[in-house]
Design a protein around this motif. Structure first.
Motif, PDB file in Angstrom:
ATOM      1  N   GLY A  53      39.620  44.192  30.098  1.00  0.00           N
ATOM      2  CA  GLY A  53      38.932  43.646  31.258  1.00  0.00           C
ATOM      3  C   GLY A  53      39.895  42.435  31.862  1.00  0.00           C
ATOM      4  O   GLY A  53      39.973  42.592  33.051  1.00  0.00           O
ATOM      5  N   ALA A  54      40.680  41.650  31.162  1.00  0.00           N
ATOM      6  CA  ALA A  54      41.580  41.015  31.854  1.00  0.00           C
ATOM      7  C   ALA A  54      42.583  41.519  32.564  1.00  0.00           C
ATOM      8  O   ALA A  54      42.671  41.180  33.786  1.00  0.00           O
ATOM      9  CB  ALA A  54      42.539  40.037  30.635  1.00  0.00           C
ATOM     10  N   LEU A  55      43.175  42.721  32.055  1.00  0.00           N
ATOM     11  CA  LEU A  55      44.149  43.328  32.874  1.00  0.00           C
ATOM     12  C   LEU A  55      43.647  44.157  33.993  1.00  0.00           C
ATOM     13  O   LEU A  55      44.117  43.997  35.100  1.00  0.00           O
ATOM     14  CB  LEU A  55      44.642  44.501  31.971  1.00  0.00           C
ATOM     15  CG  LEU A  55      45.930  45.300  32.743  1.00  0.00           C
ATOM     16  CD1 LEU A  55      46.953  44.557  33.362  1.00  0.00           C
ATOM     17  CD2 LEU A  55      46.419  46.302  31.729  1.00  0.00           C
ATOM     18  N   LEU A  56      42.342  44.500  34.113  1.00  0.00           N
ATOM     19  CA  LEU A  56      41.744  45.174  35.049  1.00  0.00           C
ATOM     20  C   LEU A  56      41.418  44.137  36.203  1.00  0.00           C
ATOM     21  O   LEU A  56      41.613  44.408  37.238  1.00  0.00           O
ATOM     22  CB  LEU A  56      40.187  45.906  34.768  1.00  0.00           C
ATOM     23  CG  LEU A  56      40.665  47.345  33.917  1.00  0.00           C
ATOM     24  CD1 LEU A  56      39.385  47.849  33.381  1.00  0.00           C
ATOM     25  CD2 LEU A  56      41.476  48.240  34.769  1.00  0.00           C
ATOM     26  N   PHE A  57      41.064  42.893  35.800  1.00  0.00           N
ATOM     27  CA  PHE A  57      41.044  41.807  36.674  1.00  0.00           C
ATOM     28  C   PHE A  57      42.085  41.643  37.454  1.00  0.00           C
ATOM     29  O   PHE A  57      41.956  41.401  38.725  1.00  0.00           O
ATOM     30  CB  PHE A  57      40.302  40.430  35.666  1.00  0.00           C
ATOM     31  CG  PHE A  57      40.334  39.263  36.689  1.00  0.00           C
ATOM     32  CD1 PHE A  57      39.101  39.222  37.630  1.00  0.00           C
ATOM     33  CD2 PHE A  57      41.406  38.585  36.536  1.00  0.00           C
ATOM     34  CE1 PHE A  57      39.251  38.095  38.606  1.00  0.00           C
ATOM     35  CE2 PHE A  57      41.296  37.431  37.388  1.00  0.00           C
ATOM     36  CZ  PHE A  57      40.212  37.148  38.486  1.00  0.00           C
ATOM     37  N   PHE A  58      43.256  41.272  36.517  1.00  0.00           N
ATOM     38  CA  PHE A  58      44.486  41.099  37.266  1.00  0.00           C
ATOM     39  C   PHE A  58      44.785  42.113  38.191  1.00  0.00           C
ATOM     40  O   PHE A  58      45.395  41.648  39.367  1.00  0.00           O
ATOM     41  CB  PHE A  58      45.492  40.838  36.188  1.00  0.00           C
ATOM     42  CG  PHE A  58      45.340  39.288  35.301  1.00  0.00           C
ATOM     43  CD1 PHE A  58      45.079  38.135  36.030  1.00  0.00           C
ATOM     44  CD2 PHE A  58      45.507  39.408  33.959  1.00  0.00           C
ATOM     45  CE1 PHE A  58      44.999  37.198  35.391  1.00  0.00           C
ATOM     46  CE2 PHE A  58      45.231  38.346  33.389  1.00  0.00           C
ATOM     47  CZ  PHE A  58      44.965  37.074  33.578  1.00  0.00           C
ATOM     48  N   ILE A  59      44.803  43.256  37.924  1.00  0.00           N
ATOM     49  CA  ILE A  59      45.027  44.472  38.932  1.00  0.00           C
ATOM     50  C   ILE A  59      44.467  44.069  40.109  1.00  0.00           C
ATOM     51  O   ILE A  59      44.757  44.407  41.139  1.00  0.00           O
ATOM     52  CB  ILE A  59      45.005  45.787  38.476  1.00  0.00           C
ATOM     53  CG1 ILE A  59      46.104  45.950  37.050  1.00  0.00           C
ATOM     54  CG2 ILE A  59      44.938  46.786  39.149  1.00  0.00           C
ATOM     55  CD1 ILE A  59      45.795  47.325  36.393  1.00  0.00           C
ATOM     56  N   GLY A  60      42.905  44.059  40.220  1.00  0.00           N
ATOM     57  CA  GLY A  60      42.040  43.961  41.115  1.00  0.00           C
ATOM     58  C   GLY A  60      42.398  42.855  41.899  1.00  0.00           C
ATOM     59  O   GLY A  60      42.302  42.894  43.102  1.00  0.00           O
ATOM     60  N   TYR A  61      42.673  41.702  41.273  1.00  0.00           N
ATOM     61  CA  TYR A  61      42.859  40.534  41.958  1.00  0.00           C
ATOM     62  C   TYR A  61      44.380  40.720  42.725  1.00  0.00           C
ATOM     63  O   TYR A  61      44.226  40.252  43.871  1.00  0.00           O
ATOM     64  CB  TYR A  61      42.853  39.264  40.887  1.00  0.00           C
ATOM     65  CG  TYR A  61      43.244  37.775  41.635  1.00  0.00           C
ATOM     66  CD1 TYR A  61      42.115  37.214  42.391  1.00  0.00           C
ATOM     67  CD2 TYR A  61      44.472  37.621  41.609  1.00  0.00           C
ATOM     68  CE1 TYR A  61      42.366  36.211  42.908  1.00  0.00           C
ATOM     69  CE2 TYR A  61      44.883  36.205  42.356  1.00  0.00           C
ATOM     70  CZ  TYR A  61      43.737  35.601  42.845  1.00  0.00           C
ATOM     71  OH  TYR A  61      44.063  34.366  43.658  1.00  0.00           O
ATOM     72  N   ALA A  62      45.256  41.085  42.281  1.00  0.00           N
ATOM     73  CA  ALA A  62      46.646  41.405  42.970  1.00  0.00           C
ATOM     74  C   ALA A  62      46.234  42.231  44.025  1.00  0.00           C
ATOM     75  O   ALA A  62      46.943  41.876  45.085  1.00  0.00           O
ATOM     76  CB  ALA A  62      47.552  41.735  41.745  1.00  0.00           C
ATOM     77  N   ARG A  63      45.446  43.199  43.887  1.00  0.00           N
ATOM     78  CA  ARG A  63      45.240  44.173  45.071  1.00  0.00           C
ATOM     79  C   ARG A  63      44.646  43.538  46.135  1.00  0.00           C
ATOM     80  O   ARG A  63      44.837  43.658  47.366  1.00  0.00           O
ATOM     81  CB  ARG A  63      44.243  45.452  44.487  1.00  0.00           C
ATOM     82  CG  ARG A  63      45.173  46.324  43.667  1.00  0.00           C
ATOM     83  CD  ARG A  63      44.371  47.592  43.360  1.00  0.00           C
ATOM     84  NE  ARG A  63      44.359  48.379  44.444  1.00  0.00           N
ATOM     85  CZ  ARG A  63      43.484  49.192  44.717  1.00  0.00           C
ATOM     86  NH1 ARG A  63      42.395  49.391  43.648  1.00  0.00           N
ATOM     87  NH2 ARG A  63      43.057  50.077  45.543  1.00  0.00           N
ATOM     88  N   VAL A  64      43.495  42.604  45.873  1.00  0.00           N
ATOM     89  CA  VAL A  64      42.789  41.938  46.975  1.00  0.00           C
ATOM     90  C   VAL A  64      43.942  40.918  47.551  1.00  0.00           C
ATOM     91  O   VAL A  64      43.674  41.152  48.664  1.00  0.00           O
ATOM     92  CB  VAL A  64      41.589  41.332  46.358  1.00  0.00           C
ATOM     93  CG1 VAL A  64      40.901  40.106  47.364  1.00  0.00           C
ATOM     94  CG2 VAL A  64      40.412  42.394  45.769  1.00  0.00           C
ATOM     95  N   MET A  65      44.747  40.206  46.809  1.00  0.00           N
ATOM     96  CA  MET A  65      45.511  39.439  47.551  1.00  0.00           C
ATOM     97  C   MET A  65      46.758  39.924  48.220  1.00  0.00           C
ATOM     98  O   MET A  65      46.989  39.572  49.163  1.00  0.00           O
ATOM     99  CB  MET A  65      46.358  38.511  46.264  1.00  0.00           C
ATOM    100  CG  MET A  65      45.267  37.649  45.914  1.00  0.00           C
ATOM    101  SD  MET A  65      44.687  36.209  46.848  1.00  0.00           S
ATOM    102  CE  MET A  65      43.010  36.915  47.154  1.00  0.00           C
TER     103      MET A  65
END
Length: 150
Positions: A131-143
């Motif tokens: 969950g944490a890794l998928l969140f970080f990937i998603g967040y980085a993609r949005v940014m």
């Protein structure tokens, strides 16, 4: 020379909060990996692993250790790259995802995995890591899409 829009010059406050949380979270994975490689028996005993778990971990193939390293160090690199606002954070987190996926698939399919390493607590930790890794990937993609990461 054209000035950049103001929203591209400043990082939102949440970037710093998420970047620092990511750095701390992913540092633990790197510490776990490093200590498991430097002093495996003492470290694994100190975190409550028994003889069966220690023996299993020490017999894992070297190529699997390489994927574990990609997982933990890729996430740490992703967190650092997020903090310096680099678009390469997305790629670093993606490398980490590959490392995590290969490591987890191997262990899931390995019939010699000790039952204690598939306990509800261990499963909960794996879900948290995913969950944490998928969140970080998603967040980085949005940014990156918003132009915050360059």
């Amino acid at each position: 020379m054209q000035d950049r829009p103001p929203e591209l010059n400043r990082a939102p406050a949440h970037l710093w909060a998420i970047g620092v949380i990511g750095l701390l979270w992913n540092s633990f994975g790197c510490l776990d990996y490093t200590m498991t490689k430097l002093d495996p028996v003492a470290y694994m005993t100190s975190v409550g692993m028994g003889a069966e778990e220690i023996a299993y971990t020490q017999m894992l193939p070297g190529w699997l250790s390489a994927f574990w390293a990609l997982g933990v160090w890729g996430s740490l690199a992703g967190s650092v790259l997020l903090l310096v606002r680099s678009r390469h954070a997305v790629a670093a987190f993606a490398v980490s995802l590959i490392g995590l996926a290969v490591s987890q698939v191997y262990q899931y399919l390995d019939p010699t995995l000790p039952a204690s390493m598939h306990s509800p607590g261990m499963v909960a930790m794996m879900v948290l890591i995913w969950g944490a890794l998928l969140f970080f990937i998603g967040y980085a993609r949005v940014m990156a899409r918003r132009g915050v990461l360059r």
